[in-house]
Design a protein around this motif. Structure first.
Motif, short mmCIF file in Angstrom:
data_model
loop_
_atom_site.label_atom_id
_atom_site.label_comp_id
_atom_site.label_asym_id
_atom_site.label_seq_id
_atom_site.Cartn_x
_atom_site.Cartn_y
_atom_site.Cartn_z
N PRO A 54 0.84 -1.21 0.00
CA PRO A 54 0.00 0.00 0.00
C PRO A 54 0.87 1.25 0.00
O PRO A 54 1.97 1.27 0.57
CB PRO A 54 -0.80 -0.13 1.31
CG PRO A 54 -0.77 -1.59 1.63
CD PRO A 54 0.56 -2.09 1.15
N ALA A 55 0.37 2.30 -0.64
CA ALA A 55 1.13 3.56 -0.74
C ALA A 55 0.17 4.72 -0.64
O ALA A 55 -1.00 4.61 -1.02
CB ALA A 55 1.89 3.62 -2.06
N PRO A 56 0.62 5.87 -0.14
CA PRO A 56 -0.24 7.05 -0.07
C PRO A 56 -0.48 7.66 -1.44
O PRO A 56 0.22 7.32 -2.41
CB PRO A 56 0.55 8.00 0.83
CG PRO A 56 1.99 7.62 0.60
CD PRO A 56 1.97 6.13 0.40
N VAL A 57 -1.43 8.57 -1.51
CA VAL A 57 -1.68 9.27 -2.77
C VAL A 57 -0.45 10.06 -3.20
O VAL A 57 -0.07 10.08 -4.37
CB VAL A 57 -2.90 10.21 -2.62
CG1 VAL A 57 -3.07 11.07 -3.87
CG2 VAL A 57 -4.15 9.41 -2.36
N VAL A 58 0.19 10.72 -2.23
CA VAL A 58 1.40 11.51 -2.50
C VAL A 58 2.49 11.04 -1.56
O VAL A 58 2.32 11.04 -0.34
CB VAL A 58 1.14 13.02 -2.29
CG1 VAL A 58 2.44 13.81 -2.43
CG2 VAL A 58 0.11 13.52 -3.29
N ASP A 59 3.62 10.64 -2.11
CA ASP A 59 4.77 10.22 -1.31
C ASP A 59 5.97 11.05 -1.72
O ASP A 59 6.48 10.91 -2.83
CB ASP A 59 5.04 8.73 -1.53
CG ASP A 59 6.12 8.18 -0.60
OD1 ASP A 59 6.54 8.92 0.33
OD2 ASP A 59 6.55 7.03 -0.80
N LEU A 60 6.42 11.94 -0.85
CA LEU A 60 7.61 12.75 -1.11
C LEU A 60 8.82 11.96 -0.68
O LEU A 60 8.99 11.65 0.51
CB LEU A 60 7.52 14.08 -0.36
CG LEU A 60 8.75 15.00 -0.45
CD1 LEU A 60 9.06 15.36 -1.90
CD2 LEU A 60 8.54 16.27 0.37
N LEU A 61 9.67 11.63 -1.62
CA LEU A 61 10.85 10.81 -1.35
C LEU A 61 11.95 11.62 -0.68
O LEU A 61 12.02 12.84 -0.84
CB LEU A 61 11.38 10.18 -2.64
CG LEU A 61 10.63 8.99 -3.24
CD1 LEU A 61 10.53 7.85 -2.23
CD2 LEU A 61 9.29 9.37 -3.78
N GLU A 62 12.81 10.92 0.03
CA GLU A 62 13.94 11.59 0.68
C GLU A 62 14.87 12.19 -0.37
O GLU A 62 14.96 11.71 -1.49
CB GLU A 62 14.71 10.59 1.56
CG GLU A 62 13.93 10.07 2.76
CD GLU A 62 12.93 9.00 2.39
OE1 GLU A 62 12.07 8.66 3.24
OE2 GLU A 62 13.00 8.50 1.25
N ASP A 63 15.57 13.25 0.04
CA ASP A 63 16.43 13.95 -0.91
C ASP A 63 17.91 13.63 -0.74
O ASP A 63 18.76 14.32 -1.31
CB ASP A 63 16.21 15.47 -0.80
CG ASP A 63 16.45 15.99 0.61
OD1 ASP A 63 16.84 15.20 1.49
OD2 ASP A 63 16.23 17.20 0.83
N ASP A 64 18.25 12.60 0.04
CA ASP A 64 19.65 12.25 0.27
C ASP A 64 20.01 10.92 -0.39
O ASP A 64 20.95 10.25 0.00
CB ASP A 64 19.95 12.18 1.77
CG ASP A 64 19.07 11.19 2.51
OD1 ASP A 64 18.13 10.66 1.88
OD2 ASP A 64 19.32 10.95 3.71
N GLU A 65 19.27 10.56 -1.41
CA GLU A 65 19.47 9.28 -2.09
C GLU A 65 20.68 9.34 -3.02
O GLU A 65 20.82 10.29 -3.80
CB GLU A 65 18.20 8.96 -2.88
CG GLU A 65 18.17 7.63 -3.58
CD GLU A 65 16.82 7.45 -4.26
OE1 GLU A 65 16.78 7.40 -5.49
OE2 GLU A 65 15.81 7.38 -3.53
N PRO A 66 21.56 8.36 -2.99
CA PRO A 66 22.68 8.34 -3.94
C PRO A 66 22.17 8.37 -5.37
O PRO A 66 21.17 7.72 -5.70
CB PRO A 66 23.40 7.03 -3.61
CG PRO A 66 23.02 6.71 -2.21
CD PRO A 66 21.62 7.21 -2.05
N LEU A 67 22.85 9.11 -6.22
CA LEU A 67 22.40 9.26 -7.61
C LEU A 67 22.32 7.91 -8.32
O LEU A 67 21.41 7.68 -9.11
CB LEU A 67 23.34 10.20 -8.36
CG LEU A 67 22.99 10.49 -9.82
CD1 LEU A 67 21.59 11.09 -9.92
CD2 LEU A 67 24.02 11.42 -10.45
#
Length: 515
Positions: free
Chosen positions: A291-304
């Protein structure tokens, strides 16, 4: 007096009447000639423009030249499914028929060549539901909201019809016909045509062929009838002059015969798509969709490297970005490098990178929303969008607008549920029929109320713009909720920036007569 003051003042003028390819050549000459544009256009013929473009555009790869040739097109009577694919360009300008202000009962629908009785019955059932739910919701709205004395009756009915269509559109199938206009530059057109020709959908491939033909054949001239009348009048006075006049004002004009003539299916996209789809299936095989929310803001420290590998796989499965990234993140560095290599190894000399390589943006929203609302969000071009295919795996939305009669209150809930259930049964029957392109044909039966998943990557300015624009009270309640959730997520991540968002609280009932 300084020497510069003796130079003539800046000259600015608009240009009208030049063929798109001729104009592109004339502007490109700024880099190679001291002539002004008036003189350049005066000496350029269509034949010279074609010779120039064949050399510098195709042989030397000077692709920016095609950015200077802008071409308007009308694309009429195509399915909503095909329209979503057609407009999926980051450099695109156009307008499509609105499901809010137009009644789609008369639009008809697209029927693939291999479609059978189950397909037709499924589409007819949804159109019947669209008719009933639209009429029923309008009746409920008129009962709940009386016409103000200050408002004209026709304006009152028109406004409430739009609100009723906002609900009824949830049962419109992706097969529904629409029409749109686009104005694109020739480089976008070439990549658009190539992408459409690469599609697994027969209708979309056909549209790609027709776009290429439309750019290569004489364009429809809005002034042709008036010009022909002038030639006819001149013929009575001076036949020789009339002939010269006809040659100038009635000659056929081809908008981009050179710049799109080599547009073909993209081996890079086709081969990369096949291999990435296989890799996604192999990697995620056996996993349930969490299950996932309508809007999921991902973290901004993810390796490229993790983002690139996840983004490459994302359009080729139905998992959320977060779930997919969890699996990708657990791979070895070498395994992630192999996934990234799949997106690179088939790239030709002039191929643009796959969209998934547009990575590194600070704000990334994974959205799970109804297809109808997504079509409105899809228009935002200042961000990178990664789309997943349409499916029944995510279920469907209920049309709920604060302050507006619900389906239950309008007596339409049972009809809505039955219609969606019947549509899904028809979808699965067609999908599992074993006929050619059965999986593609079935998708046309999915109603706009079905959920789809898409990743939107953007900077702060675009997040603020979408949140402000799409949360407005005049907007559709579906994307208003999404815009509000985007604002909420960004505010939690960056609370110091929250005051700069000028958003409307979507939980507050609105004046349904306000537009």
């Amino acid at each position: 007096m300084p020497e510069d003051s003796k130079l003539p003042s800046t000259d600015v003028y608009a240009i009208h009447g030049a063929e798109p390819e001729v104009l592109a050549y004339a502007m490109a000459k700024y880099s190679r000639s001291a002539l002004n544009l008036r003189d350049s256009l005066a000496e350029i013929s269509s034949q010279r423009a074609e010779q120039f473009l064949n050399t510098f555009y195709f042989q030397y790869g000077h692709r920016s030249i095609a950015d200077l040739a802008h071409i308007p097109f009308a694309i009429e009577r195509l399915s909503l499914l095909a329209a979503i694919s057609l407009v999926d360009e980051q450099r695109w300008d156009g307008q499509e028929r609105s499901t809010r202000y137009q009644d789609f009962r008369k639009s008809g629908w697209y029927t693939p060549a291999n479609a059978g009785p189950a397909y037709t019955a499924g589409v007819e059932g949804l159109f019947g539901a669209y008719d009933r739910i639209g009429a029923g919701m309008l009746e409920a709205l008129q009962k709940a909201i009386p016409c103000p004395e200050s408002m004209k009756q026709d304006a009152y009915v028109r406004t409430l019809k739009a609100r009723a269509f906002d609900v009824a559109r949830y049962v419109l199938p992706l097969a529904t016909n629409t029409s749109l206009g686009q104005i694109v530059n020739a480089r976008t057109l070439e990549t658009q045509v190539s992408r459409l020709l690469t599609s697994s959908f027969g209708e979309i491939r056909m549209i790609g062929e027709k776009l290429r033909d439309a750019a290569s054949e004489p364009a429809w001239n809005v002034q042709h009838a008036t010009a022909a009348q002038l030639v006819e009048e001149a013929q009575a006075l001076d036949p020789a002059f009339a002939a010269r006049l006809a040659e100038q004002i009635l000659r056929p004009v081809k908008t981009a015969p050179t710049l799109v003539k080599y547009a073909t299916p993209s081996d890079y996209q086709a081969k990369s798509c096949n291999e990435l789809e296989h890799a996604a299936h192999e990697l995620m095989d056996g996993q349930p969709i969490y299950p996932a929310p309508v809007v999921d803001l991902l973290e901004d420290d993810e390796p490229l490297e993790v983002e690139l590998a996840t983004s490459l796989l994302y359009p080729h499965c139905h998992f959320s970005y977060r779930q997919l990234r969890g699996t990708v993140g657990a791979l070895t560095e070498q395994q992630r490098a192999e996934i990234i290599a799949l997106g690179m190894k088939h790239r030709g000399r002039h191929d643009e990178l796959l969209r998934a390589f547009h990575s590194g943006q600070g704000l990334r929203f994974d959205l799970l929303m109804d297809i109808g609302g997504f079509r409105d969000m899809h228009r935002h071009r200042r961000c990178t969008q990664l789309l997943q295919g349409f499916t029944d795996l995510h279920g469907y939305e209920q049309p709920i607008c604060p302050g507006q009669p619900t389906l239950e209150e309008a007596g339409l809930a049972a009809d809505y549920e039955a219609s969606m259930t019947a549509a899904l049964e028809a979808y699965r029957q067609v999908r599992d029929s074993g006929t050619p392109e059965a999986h593609q044909t079935a998708q046309y039966l999915l109603p706009l109320g079905m959920r789809c998943r898409a990743m939107f990557k953007m900077d702060f300015a675009e997040a603020l713009y979408i949140s402000e624009l799409r949360s407005g009270v005049a907007g559709h309640f579906s994307y208003r909720r999404v815009a509000w959730d985007m604002y909420q997520a960004a505010s939690r991540r960056h609370p110091a920036l929250a005051p700069y968002f000028r958003v409307e609280d979507v939980n507050t009932p609105i004046d349904l007569l306000r537009r």
